[in-house]
Design a protein around this motif. Structure first.
Motif, PDB file in Angstrom:
ATOM      1  N   MET A 153     -42.284  89.368 -52.957  1.00 51.30           N
ATOM      2  CA  MET A 153     -40.897  88.936 -52.834  1.00 51.30           C
ATOM      3  C   MET A 153     -40.012  89.557 -53.905  1.00 51.30           C
ATOM      4  SD  MET A 153     -41.342  84.907 -51.872  1.00 51.30           S
ATOM      5  CE  MET A 153     -41.765  84.379 -50.199  1.00 51.30           C
ATOM      6  N   GLN A 154     -40.521  89.631 -55.127  1.00 53.79           N
ATOM      7  CA  GLN A 154     -39.714  90.216 -56.199  1.00 53.79           C
ATOM      8  C   GLN A 154     -39.440  91.685 -55.940  1.00 53.79           C
ATOM      9  OE1 GLN A 154     -37.555  89.623 -58.316  1.00 53.79           O
ATOM     10  NE2 GLN A 154     -38.455  89.260 -60.332  1.00 53.79           N
ATOM     11  N   TYR A 155     -40.398  92.385 -55.353  1.00 53.39           N
ATOM     12  CA  TYR A 155     -40.192  93.806 -55.117  1.00 53.39           C
ATOM     13  C   TYR A 155     -39.068  94.036 -54.107  1.00 53.39           C
ATOM     14  CZ  TYR A 155     -41.868  98.522 -56.030  1.00 53.39           C
ATOM     15  OH  TYR A 155     -41.974  99.820 -56.490  1.00 53.39           O
ATOM     16  N   ILE A 156     -38.997  93.174 -53.102  1.00 50.99           N
ATOM     17  CA  ILE A 156     -37.884  93.287 -52.163  1.00 50.99           C
ATOM     18  C   ILE A 156     -36.569  92.954 -52.861  1.00 50.99           C
ATOM     19  CG2 ILE A 156     -36.832  92.232 -50.103  1.00 50.99           C
ATOM     20  CD1 ILE A 156     -38.907  94.427 -49.561  1.00 50.99           C
ATOM     21  N   ASN A 157     -36.595  91.986 -53.772  1.00 53.23           N
ATOM     22  CA  ASN A 157     -35.382  91.711 -54.556  1.00 53.23           C
ATOM     23  C   ASN A 157     -34.925  92.966 -55.294  1.00 53.23           C
ATOM     24  OD1 ASN A 157     -35.253  89.041 -53.793  1.00 53.23           O
ATOM     25  ND2 ASN A 157     -36.220  88.253 -55.650  1.00 53.23           N
ATOM     26  N   PHE A 158     -35.851  93.684 -55.896  1.00 53.60           N
ATOM     27  CA  PHE A 158     -35.496  94.903 -56.628  1.00 53.60           C
ATOM     28  C   PHE A 158     -34.838  95.926 -55.703  1.00 53.60           C
ATOM     29  CE2 PHE A 158     -39.207  94.357 -59.878  1.00 53.60           C
ATOM     30  CZ  PHE A 158     -38.489  93.380 -60.535  1.00 53.60           C
ATOM     31  N   ILE A 159     -35.389  96.074 -54.499  1.00 56.26           N
ATOM     32  CA  ILE A 159     -34.841  97.029 -53.543  1.00 56.26           C
ATOM     33  C   ILE A 159     -33.470  96.561 -53.048  1.00 56.26           C
ATOM     34  CG2 ILE A 159     -35.182  98.055 -51.256  1.00 56.26           C
ATOM     35  CD1 ILE A 159     -38.243  97.932 -51.871  1.00 56.26           C
ATOM     36  N   ARG A 160     -33.383  95.302 -52.676  1.00 59.07           N
ATOM     37  CA  ARG A 160     -32.128  94.742 -52.169  1.00 59.07           C
ATOM     38  C   ARG A 160     -31.017  94.806 -53.205  1.00 59.07           C
ATOM     39  NH1 ARG A 160     -32.411  88.537 -52.075  1.00 59.07           N
ATOM     40  NH2 ARG A 160     -31.925  88.993 -54.263  1.00 59.07           N
ATOM     41  N   ASP A 161     -31.377  94.616 -54.495  1.00 59.76           N
ATOM     42  CA  ASP A 161     -30.376  94.460 -55.552  1.00 59.76           C
ATOM     43  C   ASP A 161     -30.130  95.736 -56.352  1.00 59.76           C
ATOM     44  OD1 ASP A 161     -30.254  91.828 -54.760  1.00 59.76           O
ATOM     45  OD2 ASP A 161     -31.524  91.074 -56.375  1.00 59.76           O
ATOM     46  N   ILE A 162     -30.465  96.897 -55.801  1.00 62.84           N
ATOM     47  CA  ILE A 162     -30.279  98.153 -56.540  1.00 62.84           C
ATOM     48  C   ILE A 162     -28.859  98.277 -57.065  1.00 62.84           C
ATOM     49  CG2 ILE A 162     -30.074 100.658 -56.252  1.00 62.84           C
ATOM     50  CD1 ILE A 162     -32.585 100.546 -54.483  1.00 62.84           C
ATOM     51  N   SER A 163     -27.880  98.037 -56.221  1.00 61.93           N
ATOM     52  CA  SER A 163     -26.481  98.213 -56.631  1.00 61.93           C
ATOM     53  C   SER A 163     -26.099  97.207 -57.715  1.00 61.93           C
ATOM     54  CB  SER A 163     -25.558  98.068 -55.419  1.00 61.93           C
ATOM     55  OG  SER A 163     -24.218  98.302 -55.780  1.00 61.93           O
ATOM     56  N   GLU A 164     -26.492  95.959 -57.530  1.00 57.23           N
ATOM     57  CA  GLU A 164     -26.191  94.929 -58.530  1.00 57.23           C
ATOM     58  C   GLU A 164     -26.842  95.252 -59.862  1.00 57.23           C
ATOM     59  OE1 GLU A 164     -27.658  90.374 -59.108  1.00 57.23           O
ATOM     60  OE2 GLU A 164     -26.650  90.815 -57.209  1.00 57.23           O
ATOM     61  N   ASP A 165     -28.091  95.722 -59.833  1.00 55.20           N
ATOM     62  CA  ASP A 165     -28.783  96.072 -61.079  1.00 55.20           C
ATOM     63  C   ASP A 165     -28.151  97.289 -61.739  1.00 55.20           C
ATOM     64  OD1 ASP A 165     -30.563  93.937 -60.947  1.00 55.20           O
ATOM     65  OD2 ASP A 165     -32.038  95.062 -59.792  1.00 55.20           O
ATOM     66  N   LYS A 241     -34.672  95.320 -42.309  1.00 56.54           N
ATOM     67  CA  LYS A 241     -33.255  95.697 -42.192  1.00 56.54           C
ATOM     68  C   LYS A 241     -32.931  96.848 -43.143  1.00 56.54           C
ATOM     69  CE  LYS A 241     -28.630  93.631 -41.920  1.00 56.54           C
ATOM     70  NZ  LYS A 241     -28.408  94.084 -40.525  1.00 56.54           N
ATOM     71  N   ILE A 242     -33.441  96.780 -44.367  1.00 49.47           N
ATOM     72  CA  ILE A 242     -33.172  97.857 -45.328  1.00 49.47           C
ATOM     73  C   ILE A 242     -33.897  99.138 -44.924  1.00 49.47           C
ATOM     74  CG2 ILE A 242     -33.461  98.598 -47.729  1.00 49.47           C
ATOM     75  CD1 ILE A 242     -33.084  95.642 -48.532  1.00 49.47           C
ATOM     76  N   ALA A 243     -35.140  99.001 -44.445  1.00 51.75           N
ATOM     77  CA  ALA A 243     -35.894 100.184 -44.031  1.00 51.75           C
ATOM     78  C   ALA A 243     -35.188 100.928 -42.906  1.00 51.75           C
ATOM     79  CB  ALA A 243     -37.302  99.789 -43.598  1.00 51.75           C
ATOM     80  N   SER A 244     -34.500 100.190 -42.051  1.00 52.66           N
ATOM     81  CA  SER A 244     -33.813 100.830 -40.925  1.00 52.66           C
ATOM     82  C   SER A 244     -32.564 101.592 -41.364  1.00 52.66           C
ATOM     83  CB  SER A 244     -33.430  99.781 -39.867  1.00 52.66           C
ATOM     84  OG  SER A 244     -32.400  98.927 -40.343  1.00 52.66           O
ATOM     85  N   GLU A 245     -32.021 101.221 -42.525  1.00 51.29           N
ATOM     86  CA  GLU A 245     -30.794 101.861 -43.026  1.00 51.29           C
ATOM     87  C   GLU A 245     -30.745 101.714 -44.549  1.00 51.29           C
ATOM     88  OE1 GLU A 245     -25.939 101.719 -42.298  1.00 51.29           O
ATOM     89  OE2 GLU A 245     -27.238 100.168 -41.435  1.00 51.29           O
ATOM     90  N   PRO A 246     -31.502 102.524 -45.282  1.00 52.27           N
ATOM     91  CA  PRO A 246     -31.626 102.337 -46.730  1.00 52.27           C
ATOM     92  C   PRO A 246     -30.309 102.298 -47.501  1.00 52.27           C
ATOM     93  CG  PRO A 246     -33.343 103.795 -45.967  1.00 52.27           C
ATOM     94  CD  PRO A 246     -32.424 103.565 -44.790  1.00 52.27           C
ATOM     95  N   LEU A 247     -29.317 103.060 -47.073  1.00 51.02           N
ATOM     96  CA  LEU A 247     -28.051 103.091 -47.812  1.00 51.02           C
ATOM     97  C   LEU A 247     -27.276 101.773 -47.732  1.00 51.02           C
ATOM     98  CD1 LEU A 247     -26.796 106.695 -47.016  1.00 51.02           C
ATOM     99  CD2 LEU A 247     -27.540 105.824 -49.239  1.00 51.02           C
ATOM    100  N   ILE A 248     -27.743 100.853 -46.905  1.00 54.19           N
ATOM    101  CA  ILE A 248     -27.053  99.574 -46.783  1.00 54.19           C
ATOM    102  C   ILE A 248     -27.014  98.831 -48.117  1.00 54.19           C
ATOM    103  CG2 ILE A 248     -29.065  98.154 -46.178  1.00 54.19           C
ATOM    104  CD1 ILE A 248     -27.291  96.722 -44.113  1.00 54.19           C
TER     105      ILE A 248
END
Length: 278
Positions: A153-165, A241-248
């Motif tokens: 779960m944390q790893y997906i947080n890292f991917i999801r939150d790239i912009s915020e980080d 959802k992110i895998a289908s469109e990484p730039l999201i």
């Protein structure tokens, strides 16, 4: 009153975890709130801008002093967690690892290798899985899977939150095995294909960890399984959802809606399971 404070912190901090946890019986839910109140307050102290490191260090000192002396800290969030830690027999080393990872954010903004990332994840997320296993009174045989669920779960947080980080000057995803110059939007737009490959590879890594975690569901009593599987499924949805469109990740923070979370929880109650396929 303290339960209301915990619930407010939880609801403000995580939609997925909060609404998934609603499927726990009240006794367990209250313990989850006490756990989340402690970890969210500590996390906010190193994330909220502008950061005042002394506030985090003071919070940590109050916890450690109360743990050492057995006397109340005077902080309701800390005292509720210490009561939970003693009652559910949390290993204090888990809490120390958690606080170490939070402190890492104050002194070292990037993880350059997978080993560094996994060390951070152990304290920031794997121990949360261990805390949860204790709250649910699971056997110790479940602990490796509980840790792995926190890691996934944390790893997906890292991917999801790239912009915020990026805004916080942090990077948790290791770039050692890529040709990416960085994870800022400017860098990524110059290397779109490499970025897409990188994200999909890291999501595949997450999916492998999630499969290992799911193997431990058999240790969870049926009445507790619904909230755990619901939260895990929402992370699987986010990953797909992110895998289908990484730039999201540069346009929005991908999160499931309240209705999606509750619908999935009800589906699990009805016995419909979703597997996180690669």
């Amino acid at each position: 009153m303290v339960h209301e404070q915990h619930e407010q912190i939880f609801r403000a901090g995580s939609k997925t975890y909060y609404f998934s946890s609603r499927f726990f019986p009240k006794r367990v839910r209250d313990d989850v709130y006490a756990l989340y109140g402690f970890v969210r307050v500590a996390d906010n102290l190193v994330d909220d801008q502008p950061v005042d490191p002394e506030q985090f260090y003071a919070f940590r000192r109050r916890y450690e002093e109360s743990l050492r002396t057995g006397e109340p800290s005077g902080d309701r969030i800390i005292d509720a967690f210490l009561e939970l830690q003693q009652r559910k027999q949390f290993d204090p080393a888990w809490t120390e690892a958690f606080l170490n990872s939070m402190q890492h954010d104050l002194v070292s903004p990037s993880c350059d290798t997978l080993d560094e990332t996994l060390t951070y994840i152990y304290g920031s997320a794997e121990v949360i899985g261990l805390f949860m296993a204790r709250i649910m009174d699971l056997p110790e045989e479940s602990f490796p899977a509980a840790s792995m669920l926190g890691r996934a779960m944390q790893y997906i947080n890292f991917i999801r939150d790239i912009s915020e980080d990026n805004d916080l000057g942090r990077r948790y995803l290791p770039l050692a095995d890529t040709t990416l110059r960085g994870l800022t939007e400017r860098d990524v737009l110059e290397q779109k294909e490499e970025f897409a490959r990188f994200i999909r590879k890291e999501i595949a890594r997450y999916q492998g960890w999630q499969e290992q975690a799911a193997a431990g569901y058999r240790y969870i009593p049926r009445r507790y399984r619904v909230p755990i599987m619901t939260a895990a499924d929402m992370y699987c949805w986010t990953a797909r959802k992110i895998a289908s469109e990484p730039l999201i990740v540069f346009r929005e923070q991908v999160k499931p809606s309240k209705s999606r979370i509750l619908k999935k929880g009800i589906a699990h109650i009805m016995g419909v399971a979703l597997r996180c396929r690669r």
